[in-house]
Design a protein around this motif. Structure first.
Motif, PDB file in Angstrom:
ATOM      1  N   ILE A 275       0.837  -1.204   0.000  1.00  0.00           N
ATOM      2  CA  ILE A 275       0.000   0.000   0.000  1.00  0.00           C
ATOM      3  C   ILE A 275       0.871   1.252   0.000  1.00  0.00           C
ATOM      4  O   ILE A 275       0.640   2.176  -0.782  1.00  0.00           O
ATOM      5  CB  ILE A 275      -0.962  -0.005   1.201  1.00  0.00           C
ATOM      6  N   ASN A 276       1.858   1.285   0.871  1.00  0.00           N
ATOM      7  CA  ASN A 276       2.714   2.475   0.955  1.00  0.00           C
ATOM      8  C   ASN A 276       3.469   2.726  -0.359  1.00  0.00           C
ATOM      9  O   ASN A 276       3.582   3.863  -0.808  1.00  0.00           O
ATOM     10  CB  ASN A 276       3.674   2.362   2.139  1.00  0.00           C
ATOM     11  N   GLN A 277       3.956   1.662  -0.987  1.00  0.00           N
ATOM     12  CA  GLN A 277       4.646   1.812  -2.271  1.00  0.00           C
ATOM     13  C   GLN A 277       3.684   2.327  -3.341  1.00  0.00           C
ATOM     14  O   GLN A 277       4.040   3.188  -4.147  1.00  0.00           O
ATOM     15  CB  GLN A 277       5.260   0.477  -2.706  1.00  0.00           C
ATOM     16  N   ALA A 278       2.456   1.821  -3.335  1.00  0.00           N
ATOM     17  CA  ALA A 278       1.464   2.247  -4.321  1.00  0.00           C
ATOM     18  C   ALA A 278       1.085   3.714  -4.114  1.00  0.00           C
ATOM     19  O   ALA A 278       0.967   4.477  -5.073  1.00  0.00           O
ATOM     20  CB  ALA A 278       0.218   1.363  -4.224  1.00  0.00           C
ATOM     21  N   LEU A 279       0.927   4.116  -2.872  1.00  0.00           N
ATOM     22  CA  LEU A 279       0.546   5.493  -2.585  1.00  0.00           C
ATOM     23  C   LEU A 279       1.635   6.476  -2.968  1.00  0.00           C
ATOM     24  O   LEU A 279       1.340   7.597  -3.421  1.00  0.00           O
ATOM     25  CB  LEU A 279       0.157   5.643  -1.115  1.00  0.00           C
ATOM     26  N   ILE A 280       2.862   6.058  -2.844  1.00  0.00           N
ATOM     27  CA  ILE A 280       3.987   6.915  -3.292  1.00  0.00           C
ATOM     28  C   ILE A 280       3.870   7.180  -4.795  1.00  0.00           C
ATOM     29  O   ILE A 280       4.110   8.292  -5.260  1.00  0.00           O
ATOM     30  CB  ILE A 280       5.351   6.263  -2.934  1.00  0.00           C
ATOM     31  N   LEU A 281       3.456   6.154  -5.546  1.00  0.00           N
ATOM     32  CA  LEU A 281       3.315   6.303  -7.005  1.00  0.00           C
ATOM     33  C   LEU A 281       2.296   7.357  -7.398  1.00  0.00           C
ATOM     34  O   LEU A 281       2.400   7.944  -8.475  1.00  0.00           O
ATOM     35  CB  LEU A 281       2.919   4.961  -7.639  1.00  0.00           C
TER      36      LEU A 281
END
Length: 161
Positions: A152-158
């Motif tokens: 989730i955190n990696q996706a939100l950074i995108l």
């Protein structure tokens, strides 16, 4: 895309239960629902929210799928995943919307474009359809979609969150 995307059971269930089914129309005005997927959903009963959505949403188009080719059978996937992948395999250029890791790996191995439920949410955020992805993702988690905090955190950074 050359063809309307084909969707598997779990993304349909998560998006319907979360109240975000409309986000699918970001990727296409119509979404293909193979019969095997429709049967999995209908097995929950007529009063199930996803079964009701499938029965009443005109842009969810139920289709018969051809026999599953040996190259997909060899992955030993579920009926829904196999039907979605078969539809895309036969209809070159079709994107599949599925979350199952083994099915995603099969799609990649066969050169089939793939996106998951999370990808739908990220696209909605990128196109300005939703103001923020995090609340949608959190609602989908409450509906049973599993995503690790790291993913989730990696996706939100995108998407700049």
């Amino acid at each position: 895309m050359a063809e309307c995307p084909a969707i598997n059971t779990s993304p349909l269930i998560f998006l319907t239960k979360g109240g975000f089914l409309h986000l699918l129309q970001i990727v296409s005005p119509e979404i293909i629902v193979p019969q095997a997927v429709a049967q999995e959903i209908q097995a929950y009963g007529q009063t199930d929210v996803t079964a009701m959505a499938l029965a009443t949403t005109s842009w969810l188009v139920e289709v018969a799928t051809p026999s599953v080719p040996a190259i997909i059978q060899s992955w030993d996937l579920g009926a829904g995943e196999s039907a979605v992948l078969t539809w895309a395999y036969v209809n070159t250029g079709t994107e599949v919307i599925l979350d199952d890791l083994a099915a995603r790996r099969c799609a990649i191995a066969l050169g089939i474009p793939v996106r998951g439920t999370l990808g739908i949410v990220l696209t909605a955020k990128q196109r300005g359809v939703i103001p923020a992805a995090r609340p949608v993702i959190e609602q989908l988690r409450l509906c049973g979609m599993y995503l690790s905090d790291q993913v989730i955190n990696q996706a939100l950074i995108l998407v700049g969150e």
